[in-house]
Design a protein around this motif. Structure first.
Motif, mmCIF file in Angstrom:
data_model
loop_
_atom_site.group_PDB
_atom_site.id
_atom_site.type_symbol
_atom_site.label_atom_id
_atom_site.label_comp_id
_atom_site.label_asym_id
_atom_site.label_seq_id
_atom_site.Cartn_x
_atom_site.Cartn_y
_atom_site.Cartn_z
ATOM 1 N N ARG A 85 0.807 -1.234 0.000
ATOM 2 C CA ARG A 85 0.000 0.000 0.000
ATOM 3 C C ARG A 85 0.839 1.283 0.000
ATOM 4 N NH1 ARG A 85 -4.012 -1.512 4.751
ATOM 5 N NH2 ARG A 85 -1.959 -2.018 5.571
ATOM 6 N N PRO A 86 1.913 1.383 0.812
ATOM 7 C CA PRO A 86 2.688 2.629 0.740
ATOM 8 C C PRO A 86 3.331 2.839 -0.648
ATOM 9 C CG PRO A 86 3.293 1.371 2.712
ATOM 10 C CD PRO A 86 2.391 0.516 1.892
ATOM 11 N N TYR A 87 3.753 1.770 -1.272
ATOM 12 C CA TYR A 87 4.378 1.883 -2.601
ATOM 13 C C TYR A 87 3.333 2.207 -3.658
ATOM 14 C CZ TYR A 87 8.209 -0.206 -0.060
ATOM 15 O OH TYR A 87 9.184 -0.443 0.862
ATOM 16 N N GLN A 88 2.141 1.648 -3.526
ATOM 17 C CA GLN A 88 1.056 1.949 -4.466
ATOM 18 C C GLN A 88 0.650 3.420 -4.332
ATOM 19 O OE1 GLN A 88 -0.095 -0.257 -6.736
ATOM 20 N NE2 GLN A 88 -1.330 1.392 -7.601
ATOM 21 N N ALA A 89 0.585 3.920 -3.108
ATOM 22 C CA ALA A 89 0.230 5.333 -2.895
ATOM 23 C C ALA A 89 1.302 6.246 -3.477
ATOM 24 C CB ALA A 89 0.049 5.605 -1.404
ATOM 25 N N ALA A 90 2.574 5.903 -3.273
ATOM 26 C CA ALA A 90 3.663 6.722 -3.830
ATOM 27 C C ALA A 90 3.621 6.700 -5.356
ATOM 28 C CB ALA A 90 5.013 6.216 -3.322
ATOM 29 N N LEU A 91 3.313 5.558 -5.959
ATOM 30 C CA LEU A 91 3.214 5.449 -7.420
ATOM 31 C C LEU A 91 2.083 6.330 -7.946
ATOM 32 C CD1 LEU A 91 3.942 4.112 -10.145
ATOM 33 C CD2 LEU A 91 2.328 2.284 -9.543
#
Length: 134
Positions: free
Chosen positions: A102-108
Motif C-alpha cells: 500500500r505505501p508503494y502503491q500510494a507513492a506510485l
C-alpha cells in the motif's frame, strides 16, 4: 570336707535354660539375615512374541542448521506474510516474504498524478508559446 551333690533337677534346669538361650541366639541371627535381604518384588510373566517395534530416541539438546544464509530486503516495509515453512528448501528467486504494497502503491499514484500535472502544464505552456510566436 563337705561333700555335697547337686540334685538332678538342677542339671535339667541348667540344660533347659542353655537350650532356650541357644534357641534365642539362633532365632535372632536368622531374623537379622532376613532383614538384610531386599524384599521380594512381584514379577509379571508373559508369553514371548517376535515383532518389529519402532525405534524412538528422546533426547534433550539443540538443533543447528548445517547451512544458513543472510536474507536482506531490497526495500523497507512491514511484512504481511511469510511464504515459506521452517526447514524447507528454498531456491534463488523463491518468494520468502510479502511486504505491504500500500505505501508503494500510494507513492506510485502520487508520482503519476504529478507527472500528469507536469504534462498538462507543459502542454499549456507550449500552446501559449505557439500562440505568441505565430
Amino acid at each position: 570336707m563337705n561333700n555335697q551333690t547337686v540334685p538332678k533337677w538342677a542339671y535339667l534346669l541348667f540344660l533347659a535354660l542353655a537350650a532356650f538361650v541357644l534357641y534365642r541366639i539362633f532365632q535372632h541371627r536368622a531374623s537379622e539375615a532376613k532383614a538384610t535381604q531386599p524384599p521380594v518384588r512381584p514379577v509379571l510373566v508373559t508369553q514371548v512374541i517376535t515383532k518389529d517395534v519402532p525405534l524412538y530416541l528422546d533426547e534433550i539438546g539443540t538443533c543447528a542448521a548445517y547451512e544458513t544464509v543472510q536474507v536482506q530486503a531490497q526495500v523497507s516495509g512491514q511484512i504481511i506474510a511469510r511464504d515459506f515453512q521452517d526447514g524447507a528448501d528454498v531456491k534463488k528467486g523463491d518468494l520468502l516474504f510479502t511486504i505491504d504494497p500500500r505505501p508503494y502503491q500510494a507513492a506510485l499514484e502520487q508520482t503519476q498524478g504529478q507527472l500528469g500535472q507536469a504534462k498538462s502544464k507543459l502542454r499549456s505552456n507550449a500552446s501559449r508559446s505557439c500562440a505568441l510566436g505565430t
